[in-house]
Scaffold this active site. Sequence first.
Site, PDB file in Angstrom:
ATOM      1  N   LYS A 122     -27.255   0.512  -3.847  1.00 18.74           N
ATOM      2  CA  LYS A 122     -26.194  -0.485  -3.678  1.00 18.74           C
ATOM      3  C   LYS A 122     -24.976   0.090  -2.960  1.00 18.74           C
ATOM      4  CE  LYS A 122     -27.792  -3.747  -6.985  1.00 18.74           C
ATOM      5  NZ  LYS A 122     -28.963  -3.000  -7.487  1.00 18.74           N
TER       6      LYS A 122
HETATM    7  C1  LIG Z   1     -30.186  -3.559  -7.480  1.00 18.18           C
HETATM    8  C2  LIG Z   1     -31.328  -2.665  -7.544  1.00 18.18           C
HETATM    9  C3  LIG Z   1     -32.619  -3.079  -7.176  1.00 18.18           C
HETATM   10  C4  LIG Z   1     -32.895  -4.489  -6.739  1.00 18.18           C
HETATM   11  O1  LIG Z   1     -32.370  -4.795  -5.481  1.00 18.18           O
HETATM   12  P1  LIG Z   1     -32.140  -6.331  -5.054  1.00 18.18           P
HETATM   13  O2  LIG Z   1     -31.480  -6.282  -3.756  1.00 18.18           O
HETATM   14  O3  LIG Z   1     -31.288  -6.940  -6.124  1.00 18.18           O
HETATM   15  O4  LIG Z   1     -33.490  -6.942  -5.003  1.00 18.18           O
HETATM   16  C5  LIG Z   1     -33.635  -2.141  -7.231  1.00 18.18           C
HETATM   17  N1  LIG Z   1     -33.423  -0.877  -7.652  1.00 18.18           N
HETATM   18  C6  LIG Z   1     -32.202  -0.450  -8.024  1.00 18.18           C
HETATM   19  C7  LIG Z   1     -32.032   0.942  -8.490  1.00 18.18           C
HETATM   20  C8  LIG Z   1     -31.122  -1.320  -7.969  1.00 18.18           C
HETATM   21  O5  LIG Z   1     -29.904  -0.870  -8.347  1.00 18.18           O
END
Ligand SMILES: *Cc1c(COP(=O)(O)O)cnc(C)c1O
Length: 764
Positions: free
Chosen positions: A105
Amino acid sequence: MKFLSTRNADLKISGRQAIVKGISDDGGLFVPEYFPEFDIGKNLDLSYTKMAQKILSLYLTDFDKDDLLELIEKSYSTFEDEIVKIAYQKDYYLELYHGRTSAFKDFALCLLPNLLAYAKKSLGIKEKTLILTATSGDTGKAALEGFYNTEDIDILVLYPTEGVSDIQKLQMDSTDSLNSKVIAIEGNFDDAQSAVKKIFNDENIKADLKEKNTYLSSANSINIGRLLPQVVYYFYSYADLVNKNEIKCGDKVSFCVPTGNFGDILAGFYAKGMGLPVGKLIIASNDNNVLTDFFTTGTYDVNRDLVKTISPSMDILVSSNLERLIFHKSSDEVVREKMEDLINKGSFSFDGDFSEFMAGFANKKETEEAIKKVYEDEGYLIDPHTSVTKAVVDKLGLGKTMILSTASPYKFAASVLRALGENPKEDEFENIRTLYEKTQVKIPREIRKLKGKKIIHKTKIKKDKIATEVLKFAGRGKRIAVPATSANLGPGFDALGLALGLYNTCEFRPSNDKEIFEENLKENLIYQAYKYSFDFYKEKQVPVSFDLEADIPVSRGLGSSAACIVMGIMAAFDIMGRDFDKKEILKIATSIEGHPDNVAPAIFGGAVVSILENNQVYLEKIAISDKFKFLALIPDFRLSTKEARGALPETYPKADAVFNISRVAMLVLALESGDENNLKIALQDKIHQPCRFKLIPEIGKIEEIIRDSRALGSYLSGAGSTIMLVLKKDDQISEKEIREKLGKLSKTYDLKALEIDKKGAFII
Ligand SMILES: *Cc1c(COP(=O)(O)O)cnc(C)c1O
């Protein structure tokens, strides 16, 4: 390029507007009107940031290209070492977790705040933005870091008490930015998320906020400014495969993505739309396999319980970004209809061509097995989210696939250890240690630094109290942070000082209570400096109240009074409506303090040389290298300033003066060049330390401890009593060992690792 709403395709707004608005008034999400072409074959050798600039400027056509590059470079400079790494294993792993919070993120959330601030500024929007975000763990911290002390943007993060890992909690609760608040909500993620959504739809609250000149926005992945940065790494990783001769340009590559809110995988869909040769986009889910069901049956049905898994960032039932995909596959009318169904029935059916996608899920056992297998067979360590993905790749029997690796294993150390057949302990830091000892995989810097961090946020509420908290947060006064300082750096007696990452902070506001104000004026340095500033400009003073949070220890040579003086002056400047001209603030601070040694670095940040002559302060900032770090050895006793001054001789032998002149010149240059040998030599002093050290009990033993540590040198900070050790940045010295040795002395010492503060005092 214009952006449309998924629920109203006639609406067309610019990129800057779409980023500022976040979500369309009709409830829809913003999408680009078309997918621009990007020919990866012609862009194979671009750096990550240059590629990001090229791709983003195809969408954000109303951002100046050079400005965009600057924003991108600034944002990604927060990453540790490389921005992306691709591990060539049996599959390819696209490691997206080298940002500040060790989850993918960071890719979007380090950049979105800068895009937002730029968009607001260039559109002339003056209102304050209040970012309100519910998190299942990773978004919260990434957003808190991304919006760290951003001007005119405050951030309130709500996480559920259930489901968030210990490390994730600690990451969030220890956030020390002035513009943030973190609140734990009793319940699970859906409770937190629905409570936040309620606030967004509450007209009364919005009206209340408007009165405070504040509007609400979100850092959740509905903002187009979060989606677009994620498109880049699909292209970048593809280029890497070509450059490493794994594939020929034009060959198709499949990407498998651990999916929650559908943002990451959707970015892959955008990349494909822009011309990237993508084989399949594989959606990997955990036990919350709503998406697998949708892509196999055509029905999206959230009428089920949310399952708590070991991959908590994917524990989601309503994947917001799916709405965008439905739009790209149909029309705004269809989206409106399906979203109505979702609200009314908790489900919808959609019959579309999703041939570029595949979907699968892995349960807990499969996830744990994949961690173990990849580690044992390939010596490669993956986290539970990445492991869900690997398990899906194997279950579907796919060939060599690019697996998006979204989090560092150290964020979920207990789960990873258990998967490897170990017995995790209660203490997560012990688990991290064990995992490191077992695998020798490097611990991310920010996770290492978490240990011992102060918990700042402790609010825990029931969800019906959120509205009150939001309004309380929005109604806060202005805040100021001033760093600690360390003057008399080595031989730079009365001349050289630096600012350190330890702060006194306050919230302040004009007050009606004149009596209390007068009372505070009698003995409180902040109030006195505040009043002094009004008198200095012959303005009529306005009573004020400060709410101080003091982390700088008093009378230890770390500039606590300088910090109070600067704080009072800045508050006065704010209330008088004066510009925060640092030189002007320095002038007043120096005239209160009598010398600029501490106030100068406190105001300007970094390392500075200052000279006071004829009531005028002369100042130069040293471009201090990143190669050093500091460790403060703070005793539980003070050195009396009088005694410290009295200890100094009236005159010095010429040899001592010459000694110091050469050392101080060398010190300035060594601080800039980062040359450790020169720094070692240059830190010596013959002017004040030899006399003052005599005032410190057991100084012989302390010097011995310092000699045995791997410090490059040490000096008495200010007039003491703190002794500052200067170390190489990447030196893994054992603080524990030093602590143990200090523990054997008769006085008590606190040990604090400190970074250089580069920004100086600031107000938000
Ligand atoms: C947020 C997140 C996801 C999922 O990603 P999306 O874009 O919400 O589908 C997968 N793995 C981790 C570690 C995350 O923090």
